[in-house]
Design a protein around this motif. Structure first.
Motif, short mmCIF file in Angstrom:
data_model
loop_
_atom_site.label_atom_id
_atom_site.label_comp_id
_atom_site.label_asym_id
_atom_site.label_seq_id
_atom_site.Cartn_x
_atom_site.Cartn_y
_atom_site.Cartn_z
N ASP A 185 64.33 41.64 26.10
CA ASP A 185 65.41 42.26 26.88
C ASP A 185 65.16 42.02 28.37
OD1 ASP A 185 67.26 43.85 28.15
OD2 ASP A 185 66.59 45.74 27.26
N VAL A 186 65.85 41.02 28.92
CA VAL A 186 65.58 40.64 30.32
C VAL A 186 65.93 41.76 31.30
CG1 VAL A 186 65.77 38.14 30.03
CG2 VAL A 186 67.83 39.46 30.46
N ASP A 187 66.75 42.70 30.87
CA ASP A 187 67.16 43.78 31.77
C ASP A 187 66.25 45.01 31.71
OD1 ASP A 187 69.41 42.36 32.67
OD2 ASP A 187 70.55 42.98 30.89
N SER A 188 65.29 44.99 30.79
CA SER A 188 64.45 46.19 30.65
C SER A 188 63.50 46.34 31.83
CB SER A 188 63.65 46.11 29.35
OG SER A 188 62.72 47.17 29.30
N THR A 189 63.45 47.53 32.40
CA THR A 189 62.52 47.80 33.50
C THR A 189 61.07 47.88 33.00
OG1 THR A 189 62.94 50.16 33.21
CG2 THR A 189 64.18 49.05 34.95
N GLN A 190 60.94 48.01 31.68
CA GLN A 190 59.59 48.07 31.10
C GLN A 190 58.80 46.79 31.39
OE1 GLN A 190 59.78 48.97 26.90
NE2 GLN A 190 57.80 50.00 26.89
N ASN A 191 59.51 45.65 31.46
CA ASN A 191 58.83 44.37 31.71
C ASN A 191 58.11 44.39 33.05
OD1 ASN A 191 59.76 43.20 29.29
ND2 ASN A 191 61.72 42.71 30.24
N ALA A 192 58.83 44.73 34.11
CA ALA A 192 58.23 44.73 35.45
C ALA A 192 57.12 45.78 35.55
CB ALA A 192 59.31 44.98 36.50
N ASN A 193 57.31 46.92 34.89
CA ASN A 193 56.28 47.95 34.92
C ASN A 193 54.99 47.47 34.26
OD1 ASN A 193 57.97 49.74 36.23
ND2 ASN A 193 58.67 50.72 34.34
N GLN A 194 55.16 46.80 33.13
CA GLN A 194 53.97 46.29 32.43
C GLN A 194 53.30 45.17 33.23
OE1 GLN A 194 55.74 46.27 28.06
NE2 GLN A 194 53.52 46.36 27.99
N LEU A 195 54.13 44.34 33.89
CA LEU A 195 53.58 43.26 34.72
C LEU A 195 52.73 43.83 35.85
CD1 LEU A 195 53.38 40.25 35.51
CD2 LEU A 195 55.52 40.53 36.78
N LEU A 196 53.22 44.89 36.46
CA LEU A 196 52.49 45.55 37.55
C LEU A 196 51.13 46.03 37.06
CD1 LEU A 196 53.80 45.95 40.36
CD2 LEU A 196 54.04 48.38 39.79
N GLU A 197 51.13 46.64 35.90
CA GLU A 197 49.89 47.17 35.33
C GLU A 197 48.95 46.01 34.95
OE1 GLU A 197 49.17 50.21 35.51
OE2 GLU A 197 47.45 50.47 34.17
N MET A 198 49.52 44.93 34.42
CA MET A 198 48.70 43.77 34.05
C MET A 198 48.02 43.18 35.29
SD MET A 198 47.98 41.89 31.27
CE MET A 198 46.30 41.52 31.74
N ARG A 199 48.77 43.16 36.39
CA ARG A 199 48.19 42.63 37.64
C ARG A 199 47.05 43.51 38.13
NH1 ARG A 199 53.74 40.38 40.43
NH2 ARG A 199 53.46 38.27 39.62
N LYS A 200 47.22 44.80 37.95
CA LYS A 200 46.16 45.74 38.35
C LYS A 200 44.90 45.48 37.51
CE LYS A 200 45.95 50.61 39.08
NZ LYS A 200 46.46 51.81 38.41
N ILE A 201 45.10 45.32 36.23
CA ILE A 201 43.98 45.03 35.32
C ILE A 201 43.30 43.73 35.73
CG2 ILE A 201 43.40 44.37 32.94
CD1 ILE A 201 45.82 46.33 32.16
N SER A 202 44.12 42.73 36.03
CA SER A 202 43.57 41.44 36.42
C SER A 202 42.75 41.56 37.71
CB SER A 202 44.69 40.43 36.57
OG SER A 202 44.17 39.18 36.93
N SER A 203 43.19 42.43 38.61
CA SER A 203 42.42 42.60 39.86
C SER A 203 41.11 43.36 39.61
CB SER A 203 43.28 43.30 40.93
OG SER A 203 43.42 44.65 40.61
N GLU A 204 41.09 44.16 38.54
CA GLU A 204 39.84 44.85 38.19
C GLU A 204 38.88 43.93 37.43
OE1 GLU A 204 40.95 48.47 36.08
OE2 GLU A 204 42.52 48.84 37.57
N PHE A 205 39.45 42.90 36.78
CA PHE A 205 38.62 41.95 36.02
C PHE A 205 38.98 40.53 36.48
CE2 PHE A 205 39.15 45.72 33.41
CZ PHE A 205 37.88 45.97 32.93
N PRO A 206 38.75 40.24 37.77
CA PRO A 206 39.27 38.99 38.34
C PRO A 206 38.63 37.73 37.75
CG PRO A 206 37.84 40.11 39.91
CD PRO A 206 37.97 41.02 38.74
N GLN A 207 37.49 37.90 37.13
CA GLN A 207 36.79 36.71 36.60
C GLN A 207 37.41 36.14 35.33
OE1 GLN A 207 35.93 39.92 36.53
NE2 GLN A 207 34.01 40.29 35.46
N PHE A 208 38.35 36.89 34.71
CA PHE A 208 38.91 36.46 33.42
C PHE A 208 40.35 35.99 33.54
CE2 PHE A 208 36.10 40.22 32.20
CZ PHE A 208 34.96 39.45 32.10
N GLY A 209 40.74 35.06 32.65
CA GLY A 209 42.13 34.63 32.56
C GLY A 209 43.01 35.72 31.96
#
Ligand code: PLP
Length: 377
Positions: A185-209
């Motif tokens: 669902d391209v219109d779901s706000t859940q996508n952007a919210n999850q992306l934000l959280e994923m980016r946060k996780i990635s910044s906490e574990f920057p060494q991993f893909g």
């Protein structure tokens, strides 16, 4: 599909073998879908999700075909699925288990070279304990919950995870991963919210893909692609995005044999419960597939099959082993014992069947079962 249309079972091996239909799986179309996804993903590789027997299409055949197309990463849900598939794949193919490690299963997992998706602190500790025991690093994907509340490490455990990883240095983490809940669902706000959280996780574990996108995620744009996409339904021809033209090629075709025809007068009750009563004279055909063959009971008095492009509506309830269709639109005598009608094919997409049944393509595919003759193209 390039498949030569079979009009009838008559004289075919399938008929002699007593089989009642053909499930045709176009492996070259799966290969083309892999190309389409790879093009959309640009530099991000696509992994193939082959859980549930490759969505019912045959994990071994599908995975080997995709390996031939260049795919090297494969995901299943259960360890047992991975164990069965492992010998069918070359050594450089990686096989991941989405559902994670079951307690006591760690040793078997390590010995078979299968890579677990770690979904909790407990699983991480058990895996890392084994790595220390074996005195070698063990590979893993770490899955985090970014807002689906299904599987994955919850936010409050991220710190402990980081500490555990640093303290033991026992694991070779290949990716941090999460799964999108509304990617179709391209219109779901859940996508952007999850992306934000994923980016946060990635910044906490920057060494991993990062592994984030499923089929739908591929078409949400490059922000969602990460370093390894996990594509399932789109490989098998299902629509990755709801409400949009499906960019994927059809993979599955289902043709089912007529097992009886009859002409009935007005006022006849058709099928279990007499849920259809004929308004006028009607020509009926009964075909050899029912809910035990993955045609949901919700198709009762809904949906249709096709014969030479003519729509034949389902009348009455779907039975376990058969369905009755209204063949009045065809000239008398057209359908005969052994004629093949199209359930999924050029006239009726997988998505159309799913919609008529009130479900999704995933459920139709994974339910198709093993009573049809399977042929791979
Ligand atoms: C099933 C599954 C996929 C594949 O999803 P599709 O929508 O079929 O592409 C990817 N990731 C996870 C975690 C899954 O469970």
């Amino acid at each position: 599909m390039t498949c030569e249309r079979q009009e009838s079972l008559a004289g075919n091996d399938a008929e002699k073998a007593g089989e009642s239909g053909y499930l045709t799986i176009d492996l070259s179309a799966i290969g083309r879908n892999y190309e389409i996804l790879s093009t959309a993903l640009a530099s991000t590789p696509a992994a193939a999700v082959v859980k549930a027997d490759a969505y019912g299409l045959g994990a071994e055949r599908v995975a080997q075909a995709l390996y031939g197309s260049g795919c090297r990463n494969f995901f299943v849900a259960h360890f047992k699925e991975a164990e069965t598939l492992r010998p069918a794949l070359a050594a450089d193919a990686k096989l991941f288990v989405l559902n994670g490690l079951q307690p006591g299963n760690e040793r078997a997992c390590a010995d078979s070279g299968i890579i677990p998706v770690i979904n909790s602190l407990e699983q991480l500790r058990r895996w890392s304990f084994l790595a220390i025991t074996l005195q070698r690093k063990l590979p893993a994907i770490l899955q985090f919950d970014t807002g689906m509340a299904r599987l994955g490490i919850p936010p409050q455990d991220r710190r402990a995870i980081a500490e555990e990883l640093a303290a033991t240095d026992s694991l070779d983490v290949l990716f941090v991963m999460s799964h999108l809940a509304s990617a179709d669902d391209v219109d779901s706000t859940q996508n952007a919210n999850q992306l934000l959280e994923m980016r946060k996780i990635s910044s906490e574990f920057p060494q991993f893909g990062i592994s984030f996108a499923n089929s739908g995620g591929v078409f949400l744009g490059p922000d969602y692609h990460g370093d390894l996409a996990r594509t399932g339904i789109a490989l098998y021809g299902g629509a990755p995005t709801a409400g949009r033209a499906n960019p994927m090629q059809p993979v599955v075709r289902l043709d089912v044999a007529v097992i009886q025809t009859r002409t009935i007068p007005a006022g006849t009750l058709v099928g279990y419960g007499g849920s259809h009563v004929t308004a006028g004279e009607m020509r009926l055909a009964t075909i050899a597939a029912g809910y035990a063959d993955g045609l949901p009971r919700s198709l009762s008095n809904r949906g249709a099959v096709f014969y030479q492009g003519v729509r034949l509506p389902i009348v009455g309830r779907v039975s376990m082993d058969s369905i009755t269709v209204d063949a009045t639109a065809l000239p008398e005598g057209t359908l005969r014992l052994g004629s093949l009608v199209e359930v999924i094919g050029p006239n009726q997409t997988l998505e159309a069947v799913a919609e008529a049944a009130g479900t999704i393509s995933y459920e139709i595919l994974t339910s198709l079962g093993h009573r049809y003759r399977r042929q791979y193209l």
